[in-house]
Design a protein around this motif. Structure first.
Motif, PDB file in Angstrom:
ATOM      1  N   LYS A 140       0.826  -1.215   0.000  1.00 30.04           N
ATOM      2  CA  LYS A 140       0.000   0.000   0.000  1.00 30.04           C
ATOM      3  C   LYS A 140       0.856   1.259   0.000  1.00 30.04           C
ATOM      4  CE  LYS A 140      -0.603   0.273   5.033  1.00 30.04           C
ATOM      5  NZ  LYS A 140      -1.596   0.304   6.149  1.00 30.04           N
ATOM      6  N   ASP A 141       2.143   1.108   0.352  1.00 29.09           N
ATOM      7  CA  ASP A 141       3.075   2.240   0.317  1.00 29.09           C
ATOM      8  C   ASP A 141       3.777   2.360  -1.034  1.00 29.09           C
ATOM      9  OD1 ASP A 141       2.664   3.006   3.062  1.00 29.09           O
ATOM     10  OD2 ASP A 141       3.812   1.234   3.629  1.00 29.09           O
ATOM     11  N   GLY A 142       3.387   1.497  -1.997  1.00 26.40           N
ATOM     12  CA  GLY A 142       3.946   1.577  -3.336  1.00 26.40           C
ATOM     13  C   GLY A 142       5.282   0.896  -3.526  1.00 26.40           C
ATOM     14  N   ILE A 143       5.652  -0.026  -2.615  1.00 23.79           N
ATOM     15  CA  ILE A 143       6.933  -0.723  -2.689  1.00 23.79           C
ATOM     16  C   ILE A 143       6.704  -2.163  -3.153  1.00 23.79           C
ATOM     17  CG2 ILE A 143       8.940  -1.511  -1.373  1.00 23.79           C
ATOM     18  CD1 ILE A 143       8.380   0.851   0.547  1.00 23.79           C
ATOM     19  N   ASP A 144       7.533  -2.621  -4.085  1.00 23.92           N
ATOM     20  CA  ASP A 144       7.490  -4.005  -4.543  1.00 23.92           C
ATOM     21  C   ASP A 144       7.562  -4.927  -3.318  1.00 23.92           C
ATOM     22  OD1 ASP A 144       7.933  -6.518  -5.646  1.00 23.92           O
ATOM     23  OD2 ASP A 144       9.848  -6.002  -6.564  1.00 23.92           O
ATOM     24  N   LYS A 145       6.635  -5.873  -3.232  1.00 23.75           N
ATOM     25  CA  LYS A 145       6.572  -6.730  -2.043  1.00 23.75           C
ATOM     26  C   LYS A 145       7.856  -7.521  -1.826  1.00 23.75           C
ATOM     27  CE  LYS A 145       1.584  -7.270  -1.447  1.00 23.75           C
ATOM     28  NZ  LYS A 145       0.444  -8.215  -1.355  1.00 23.75           N
ATOM     29  N   LEU A 146       8.496  -7.946  -2.920  1.00 23.14           N
ATOM     30  CA  LEU A 146       9.756  -8.670  -2.773  1.00 23.14           C
ATOM     31  C   LEU A 146      10.816  -7.760  -2.161  1.00 23.14           C
ATOM     32  CD1 LEU A 146      11.242 -11.240  -5.185  1.00 23.14           C
ATOM     33  CD2 LEU A 146      12.721  -9.430  -4.325  1.00 23.14           C
ATOM     34  N   MET A 147      10.852  -6.513  -2.605  1.00 24.75           N
ATOM     35  CA  MET A 147      11.793  -5.538  -2.053  1.00 24.75           C
ATOM     36  C   MET A 147      11.456  -5.214  -0.597  1.00 24.75           C
ATOM     37  SD  MET A 147      14.442  -3.538  -2.472  1.00 24.75           S
ATOM     38  CE  MET A 147      14.732  -3.523  -4.254  1.00 24.75           C
ATOM     39  N   GLN A 148      10.182  -5.152  -0.267  1.00 20.94           N
ATOM     40  CA  GLN A 148       9.745  -4.861   1.097  1.00 20.94           C
ATOM     41  C   GLN A 148      10.200  -5.938   2.073  1.00 20.94           C
ATOM     42  OE1 GLN A 148       8.178  -2.293   2.630  1.00 20.94           O
ATOM     43  NE2 GLN A 148       8.117  -3.400   4.576  1.00 20.94           N
ATOM     44  N   ILE A 149      10.001  -7.189   1.705  1.00 21.94           N
ATOM     45  CA  ILE A 149      10.357  -8.300   2.602  1.00 21.94           C
ATOM     46  C   ILE A 149      11.866  -8.447   2.736  1.00 21.94           C
ATOM     47  CG2 ILE A 149      10.274 -10.814   2.891  1.00 21.94           C
ATOM     48  CD1 ILE A 149       7.493 -10.729   1.566  1.00 21.94           C
ATOM     49  N   ASN A 150      12.581  -8.325   1.631  1.00 25.37           N
ATOM     50  CA  ASN A 150      14.020  -8.598   1.638  1.00 25.37           C
ATOM     51  C   ASN A 150      14.889  -7.415   2.044  1.00 25.37           C
ATOM     52  OD1 ASN A 150      14.215 -11.402   0.746  1.00 25.37           O
ATOM     53  ND2 ASN A 150      13.373 -10.685  -1.186  1.00 25.37           N
ATOM     54  N   TYR A 151      14.377  -6.211   1.859  1.00 22.72           N
ATOM     55  CA  TYR A 151      15.219  -5.049   2.162  1.00 22.72           C
ATOM     56  C   TYR A 151      14.552  -3.976   3.024  1.00 22.72           C
ATOM     57  CZ  TYR A 151      17.566  -0.567   1.550  1.00 22.72           C
ATOM     58  OH  TYR A 151      18.135   0.657   1.782  1.00 22.72           O
ATOM     59  N   VAL A 152      13.467  -3.398   2.558  1.00 23.10           N
ATOM     60  CA  VAL A 152      12.868  -2.269   3.277  1.00 23.10           C
ATOM     61  C   VAL A 152      12.393  -2.688   4.668  1.00 23.10           C
ATOM     62  CG1 VAL A 152      11.082  -0.492   3.244  1.00 23.10           C
ATOM     63  CG2 VAL A 152      12.206  -1.164   1.110  1.00 23.10           C
ATOM     64  N   GLY A 153      11.805  -3.870   4.781  1.00 18.37           N
ATOM     65  CA  GLY A 153      11.345  -4.359   6.085  1.00 18.37           C
ATOM     66  C   GLY A 153      12.467  -4.517   7.091  1.00 18.37           C
ATOM     67  N   PRO A 154      13.544  -5.258   6.740  1.00 18.96           N
ATOM     68  CA  PRO A 154      14.687  -5.378   7.651  1.00 18.96           C
ATOM     69  C   PRO A 154      15.337  -4.034   7.974  1.00 18.96           C
ATOM     70  CG  PRO A 154      14.768  -7.091   5.989  1.00 18.96           C
ATOM     71  CD  PRO A 154      13.653  -6.175   5.592  1.00 18.96           C
ATOM     72  N   PHE A 155      15.420  -3.149   6.992  1.00 21.45           N
ATOM     73  CA  PHE A 155      15.960  -1.809   7.219  1.00 21.45           C
ATOM     74  C   PHE A 155      15.136  -1.088   8.278  1.00 21.45           C
ATOM     75  CE2 PHE A 155      16.423   2.686   6.662  1.00 21.45           C
ATOM     76  CZ  PHE A 155      17.663   2.932   6.080  1.00 21.45           C
ATOM     77  N   THR A 156      13.806  -1.145   8.125  1.00 16.89           N
ATOM     78  CA  THR A 156      12.906  -0.476   9.068  1.00 16.89           C
ATOM     79  C   THR A 156      13.036  -1.056  10.468  1.00 16.89           C
ATOM     80  OG1 THR A 156      11.325  -0.137   7.252  1.00 16.89           O
ATOM     81  CG2 THR A 156      10.509   0.178   9.496  1.00 16.89           C
ATOM     82  N   LEU A 157      13.042  -2.373  10.558  1.00 15.94           N
ATOM     83  CA  LEU A 157      13.160  -3.043  11.861  1.00 15.94           C
ATOM     84  C   LEU A 157      14.453  -2.633  12.555  1.00 15.94           C
ATOM     85  CD1 LEU A 157      12.146  -5.193  13.903  1.00 15.94           C
ATOM     86  CD2 LEU A 157      13.486  -6.869  12.601  1.00 15.94           C
ATOM     87  N   THR A 158      15.548  -2.683  11.842  1.00 13.31           N
ATOM     88  CA  THR A 158      16.848  -2.327  12.422  1.00 13.31           C
ATOM     89  C   THR A 158      16.860  -0.876  12.884  1.00 13.31           C
ATOM     90  OG1 THR A 158      17.910  -3.930  10.962  1.00 13.31           O
ATOM     91  CG2 THR A 158      19.333  -2.290  12.017  1.00 13.31           C
ATOM     92  N   HIS A 159      16.313  -0.002  12.066  1.00 16.15           N
ATOM     93  CA  HIS A 159      16.251   1.424  12.411  1.00 16.15           C
ATOM     94  C   HIS A 159      15.508   1.639  13.731  1.00 16.15           C
ATOM     95  CE1 HIS A 159      16.109   5.748  11.736  1.00 16.15           C
ATOM     96  NE2 HIS A 159      14.809   5.729  11.957  1.00 16.15           N
ATOM     97  N   LEU A 160      14.428   0.887  13.918  1.00 18.34           N
ATOM     98  CA  LEU A 160      13.606   1.040  15.124  1.00 18.34           C
ATOM     99  C   LEU A 160      14.222   0.381  16.361  1.00 18.34           C
ATOM    100  CD1 LEU A 160      10.083   0.442  13.529  1.00 18.34           C
ATOM    101  CD2 LEU A 160      11.079   2.630  14.247  1.00 18.34           C
ATOM    102  N   LEU A 161      15.186  -0.509  16.151  1.00 21.42           N
ATOM    103  CA  LEU A 161      15.837  -1.197  17.277  1.00 21.42           C
ATOM    104  C   LEU A 161      17.248  -0.665  17.560  1.00 21.42           C
ATOM    105  CD1 LEU A 161      14.846  -4.926  16.524  1.00 21.42           C
ATOM    106  CD2 LEU A 161      13.818  -3.398  18.223  1.00 21.42           C
ATOM    107  N   LEU A 162      17.667   0.338  16.816  1.00 27.24           N
ATOM    108  CA  LEU A 162      19.050   0.815  16.926  1.00 27.24           C
ATOM    109  C   LEU A 162      19.404   1.322  18.320  1.00 27.24           C
ATOM    110  CD1 LEU A 162      20.238   2.723  13.726  1.00 27.24           C
ATOM    111  CD2 LEU A 162      21.173   0.656  14.777  1.00 27.24           C
TER     112      LEU A 162
END
Length: 332
Positions: free
Chosen positions: A147-169
Motif C-alpha cells: 500500500k506504500d507503493g513498494i514491490d513486495k519482494l523488495m519490502q520483505i528482503n530489504y525495506v522491512g529489515p531496514f525499518t526493523l533495524t532502524h527502530l531497534l538501533l
C-alpha cells in the motif's frame, strides 16, 4: 532395418549420456567456482546473558542459527509471521538444546504497521539486544506493490529489515558491544536498476514476471542489503558492528513461491552440489560470535571469510543515496 534402428538408438544413448555427464561436470565446476569450500564456524564462544533476535528463525538457516545460539546459552527470540511453525521450532530448539529461554514473536515484514508494533513491544519488554540477525527473506513473490507503493519482494528482503533495524538501533547501541548481521546473496550481482533514479529500484518495472525478471528483482533487493549494511556500519558508534553475507545456495523455503517445475530443478541441483541449512548458517553464526570480528564492520562475507562483492556494492555515492532514499520512504 533393425540393425540401423539399434545403431541409431545406441548413438542417441551415447549422445544423451555424454550430454548428461557434461551437465553434471558443468554444475560441479560451477559449484567450486562460486564456493570453493564450505566454511565452518569453529568458535566456542558462549552467549550466556545475551539476547539474540533472528527474523525467519523458524526454518532453514534461521532455525539452525537460533538453535546454535540457544546451545551457546543465549536468550533467543524468533520473529516470524507463521505462528504454528514458529511454535514447533521453539519446542524443537528447547528439546534439543535444553535452553528454555527461547520464544516466538509475531512479525510480518510485509507490513510497516507490524514492524512498528513488533519494535515497540520489543523495546518495552527487553532490557537489551546483543545480536540482531536479519535473515528472513523470500526468493519470489507475485508482482504486486504494498500500500506504500513498494514491490513486495523488495519490502520483505530489504525495506522491512531496514525499518526493523532502524527502530531497534537505540536498544542495540545501549547494549554494546552488539552485532547486526544481514543476509544477502551472491545473486546481488544480477542487480539491474537505474543507479541515478533510485525510485525505480523500489517498484516493479519489468511486467513480464519471467524467472529472469524475478531473479533480477531479488538481486536488486540483495544489492540494497549490502549497500545499506555498508552505510549503517559507517554511522554506528564504536562497539556496534554491522556485516552482511552470502550464506550459499541452500535448500530452504525461500524458494516456495517459485514455479513448481523451476523449483524441482533448483532442488535437484542443490541436493547434488550445494549446502544444507546447517552449512548455510555457518557464516551467520561466525559473524555473530567470533571474537576476531569484534571490531570488524561493513564487510561482505562468504564461507566465514571476508570477500569482495560486486563493483556496484562498493559504490560509495550509491551507498549514501540509497540510505537517504530508504530513510525518506520509511518515515512517510
Amino acid at each position: 532395418m533393425w540393425s540401423i534402428l539399434v545403431l541409431f538408438i545406441g548413438i542417441s544413448a551415447k549422445i544423451i549420456g555424454s550430454f548428461l555427464i557434461f551437465c553434471l561436470l558443468f554444475l560441479i565446476g560451477l559449484r567450486f567456482w562460486l564456493e570453493p569450500f564450505k566454511g565452518v564456524c569453529k568458535c566456542k564462544t558462549k552467549l550466556h546473558g545475551k539476547i539474540a533476535l533472528i527474523t525467519g528463525g523458524n526454518s532453514g538457516i534461521g532455525f539452525e542459527t537460533a538453535k546454535d545460539f540457544a546451545r551457546r546459552g543465549a536468550k533467543v527470540i524468533i520473529a516470524s509471521r507463521d505462528i504454528k511453525k514458529s511454535e514447533e521450532a521453539v519446542a524443537n530448539i528447547i528439546a534439543t538444546t535444553g535452553n528454555e529461554s527461547v520464544e516466538h514473536r509475531f512479525l510480518n515484514l510485509l507490513k510497516k504497521d507490524s514492524i512498528e508494533a513488533f519494535a515497540k513491544d520489543f523495546n518495552k519488554d527487553f532490557h537489551r539486544l546483543d545480536i540482531l540477525v536479519n535473515n528472513a527473506g523470500i526468493g519470489a513473490i507475485k508482482q504486486q506493490n504494498t500500500k506504500d507503493g513498494i514491490d513486495k519482494l523488495m519490502q520483505i528482503n530489504y525495506v522491512g529489515p531496514f525499518t526493523l533495524t532502524h527502530l531497534l538501533l537505540d536498544k542495540l547501541i545501549a547494549s554494546k558491544p552488539s552485532r547486526i548481521v544481514n543476509v544477502s546473496s551472491y545473486l546481488h550481482k544480477m542487480a539491474k536498476f537505474d543507479f541515478q533514479n533510485l525510485t525505480d529500484v523500489f517498484t516493479i518495472t519489468d511486467k513480464t514476471d519471467s524467472l529472469y525478471s524475478q531473479m533480477v528483482r531479488y538481486g536488486n533487493a540483495k544489492l540494497c542489503d549490502i549497500l545499506w549494511t555498508v552505510a549503517l556500519a559507517k554511522k554506528l558508534p564504536n562497539g556496534v558492528t554491522a556485516n552482511v553475507l552470502h550464506p550459499g545456495l541452500v535448500k530452504t523455503n525461500i524458494f516456495n513461491n517459485f514455479n513448481p517445475n523451476v523449483k524441482r530443478v533448483l532442488f535437484l541441483i542443490i541436493d547434488l552440489l550445494y549446502k544444507t541449512p546447517l552449512e548455510g548458517a555457518q557464516t551467520i553464526i561466525h559473524l555473530c560470535v567470533s571474537p576476531k570480528l569484534e571490531k570488524e564492520t561493513g564487510g561482505y562475507y562468504m564461507d566465514c571469510k571476508k570477500v569482495s562483492p560486486s563493483k556496484a556494492a562498493e559504490d560509495e555515492d550509491l551507498t549514501e543515496r540509497l540510505w537517504h532514499k530508504t530513510l525518506s520512504l520509511i518515515k512517510q
